[in-house]
Scaffold this motif. Sequence first.
Motif, PDB file in Angstrom:
ATOM      1  N   UNK A  20      27.211  31.602  36.721  1.00 28.82           N
ATOM      2  CA  UNK A  20      28.060  30.947  35.746  1.00 28.82           C
ATOM      3  C   UNK A  20      29.448  30.772  36.351  1.00 28.82           C
ATOM      4  N   UNK A  21      29.962  29.553  36.299  1.00 32.83           N
ATOM      5  CA  UNK A  21      31.326  29.256  36.742  1.00 32.83           C
ATOM      6  C   UNK A  21      32.174  29.109  35.487  1.00 32.83           C
ATOM      7  N   UNK A  22      33.246  29.892  35.408  1.00 31.57           N
ATOM      8  CA  UNK A  22      34.023  29.973  34.175  1.00 31.57           C
ATOM      9  C   UNK A  22      35.460  29.551  34.437  1.00 31.57           C
ATOM     10  N   UNK A  23      35.904  28.566  33.685  1.00 33.23           N
ATOM     11  CA  UNK A  23      37.282  28.087  33.748  1.00 33.23           C
ATOM     12  C   UNK A  23      37.995  28.420  32.449  1.00 33.23           C
ATOM     13  N   UNK A  24      39.298  28.711  32.562  1.00 31.29           N
ATOM     14  CA  UNK A  24      40.126  29.017  31.389  1.00 31.29           C
ATOM     15  C   UNK A  24      39.539  30.199  30.616  1.00 31.29           C
ATOM     16  N   UNK A  25      39.043  31.178  31.351  1.00 30.21           N
ATOM     17  CA  UNK A  25      38.416  32.328  30.716  1.00 30.21           C
ATOM     18  C   UNK A  25      39.351  33.511  30.600  1.00 30.21           C
ATOM     19  N   UNK A  26      38.781  34.640  30.241  1.00 30.93           N
ATOM     20  CA  UNK A  26      39.537  35.885  30.106  1.00 30.93           C
ATOM     21  C   UNK A  26      40.230  36.231  31.422  1.00 30.93           C
ATOM     22  N   UNK A  27      41.442  36.774  31.322  1.00 37.72           N
ATOM     23  CA  UNK A  27      42.178  37.198  32.506  1.00 37.72           C
ATOM     24  C   UNK A  27      41.965  38.684  32.820  1.00 37.72           C
ATOM     25  N   UNK A  28      41.600  39.439  31.818  1.00 37.93           N
ATOM     26  CA  UNK A  28      41.431  40.877  31.985  1.00 37.93           C
ATOM     27  C   UNK A  28      40.132  41.179  32.730  1.00 37.93           C
ATOM     28  N   UNK A  29      40.224  42.056  33.759  1.00 35.87           N
ATOM     29  CA  UNK A  29      39.047  42.357  34.584  1.00 35.87           C
ATOM     30  C   UNK A  29      37.932  43.002  33.775  1.00 35.87           C
ATOM     31  N   UNK A  30      38.269  43.896  32.863  1.00 36.72           N
ATOM     32  CA  UNK A  30      37.235  44.549  32.060  1.00 36.72           C
ATOM     33  C   UNK A  30      36.517  43.538  31.168  1.00 36.72           C
ATOM     34  N   UNK A  51      50.619  29.432  44.373  1.00 36.47           N
ATOM     35  CA  UNK A  51      50.805  28.434  45.425  1.00 36.47           C
ATOM     36  C   UNK A  51      49.902  27.221  45.247  1.00 36.47           C
ATOM     37  N   UNK A  52      49.172  27.167  44.137  1.00 32.74           N
ATOM     38  CA  UNK A  52      48.307  26.032  43.863  1.00 32.74           C
ATOM     39  C   UNK A  52      46.904  26.150  44.397  1.00 32.74           C
ATOM     40  N   UNK A  53      46.621  27.178  45.200  1.00 39.14           N
ATOM     41  CA  UNK A  53      45.275  27.372  45.736  1.00 39.14           C
ATOM     42  C   UNK A  53      44.397  28.004  44.664  1.00 39.14           C
ATOM     43  N   UNK A  54      43.181  27.517  44.542  1.00 35.93           N
ATOM     44  CA  UNK A  54      42.260  28.056  43.548  1.00 35.93           C
ATOM     45  C   UNK A  54      41.773  29.434  43.957  1.00 35.93           C
ATOM     46  N   UNK A  55      41.773  30.350  43.006  1.00 33.40           N
ATOM     47  CA  UNK A  55      41.293  31.713  43.227  1.00 33.40           C
ATOM     48  C   UNK A  55      39.928  31.861  42.572  1.00 33.40           C
ATOM     49  N   UNK A  56      39.004  32.542  43.267  1.00 31.87           N
ATOM     50  CA  UNK A  56      37.659  32.762  42.737  1.00 31.87           C
ATOM     51  C   UNK A  56      37.425  34.270  42.620  1.00 31.87           C
ATOM     52  N   UNK A  57      37.021  34.697  41.436  1.00 31.30           N
ATOM     53  CA  UNK A  57      36.913  36.117  41.103  1.00 31.30           C
ATOM     54  C   UNK A  57      35.483  36.381  40.642  1.00 31.30           C
ATOM     55  N   UNK A  58      34.756  37.243  41.374  1.00 27.19           N
ATOM     56  CA  UNK A  58      33.313  37.401  41.197  1.00 27.19           C
ATOM     57  C   UNK A  58      32.967  38.682  40.429  1.00 27.19           C
ATOM     58  N   UNK A  59      32.016  38.542  39.520  1.00 23.34           N
ATOM     59  CA  UNK A  59      31.541  39.706  38.759  1.00 23.34           C
ATOM     60  C   UNK A  59      30.031  39.667  38.656  1.00 23.34           C
ATOM     61  N   UNK A  60      29.393  40.769  39.091  1.00 25.17           N
ATOM     62  CA  UNK A  60      27.985  40.999  38.805  1.00 25.17           C
ATOM     63  C   UNK A  60      27.902  41.746  37.468  1.00 25.17           C
ATOM     64  N   UNK A  61      26.729  41.838  36.864  1.00 27.80           N
ATOM     65  CA  UNK A  61      26.639  42.583  35.603  1.00 27.80           C
ATOM     66  C   UNK A  61      27.061  44.043  35.714  1.00 27.80           C
ATOM     67  N   UNK A  62      27.024  44.601  36.929  1.00 30.68           N
ATOM     68  CA  UNK A  62      27.354  46.022  37.072  1.00 30.68           C
ATOM     69  C   UNK A  62      28.677  46.294  37.775  1.00 30.68           C
TER      70      UNK A  62
END
Length: 260
Positions: A20-30, A51-62
């Motif tokens: 799932x690719x999520x845009x404008x989603x929750x900012x909190x890691x938990x 700086x305008x570069x897109x950041x990608x933040x990955x989460x598995x279910x665990x």
Amino acid sequence: MHIHSLRCFGARPGTGNPALVIEHGEQDADARLALARARDTTCVFIDTGADGVLSVDYYYPHKRSPLCIHATLAVAGVLFARAPHAGSIAVRTAVDRQELELVRAGGDYFVRLSAQQAAARDVTADTAAVLLGVPAASLATPPRVASVGSPKLLVKVADTEALYGLAPDLARIAAWGKDTGINGIYAWCRRDDGTFEGRNFNHLDPRLEDSATGVAAGALTALLGLGMRLRQGRATGGECLIRTRTEGRAILVGGAVETI
């Protein structure tokens, strides 16, 4: 919040590793981890850095992950759909701030990256064999640690029969990985047709075995110094095919991307 659902690395339409690719989603890691757990699917959140570069933040279910190639390919599918004439798209990982380049070749998408220094030491055959539940003598070569951003212990076995005869102790692998800083074990073999095949073990639940593990394919490409066609997913019915190639010091890992 805008959620895109895709499959990546499918060997044919209708197969592949979901993300799932999520845009404008929750900012909190938990909260992000809770969403991945609730959806029981790998999630990648796209943010725009200062700086305008897109950041990608990955989460598995665990857990949160420093790098996930199949989720990055899903990001490529979303971004190139909006910018079909772009030659490449730069993104940066949220955890380690690793620079990645997204490119297209024909109908496939690729992530261009490079080998990373793995702080973890190589592991003895005896240790790897205990973790995989097989005799040490059954391992084809000494295990090696390699990384393109998420270290893997690469363990070669004789053939596909040996690959699917492994009896991994998943709880022990998870504890060992936490102690060593290695993100699981990738067992692999060469097939008679010249392709490779592998299985990844870093989940506690055997039902969550990866159908495709791009970071392991990249690590194996870095270790062997050659591009490959790597099959994965037979154990899960995923039928995935990962393609890699080298361009100088760069490693490209990619395959098909399909919107669900």
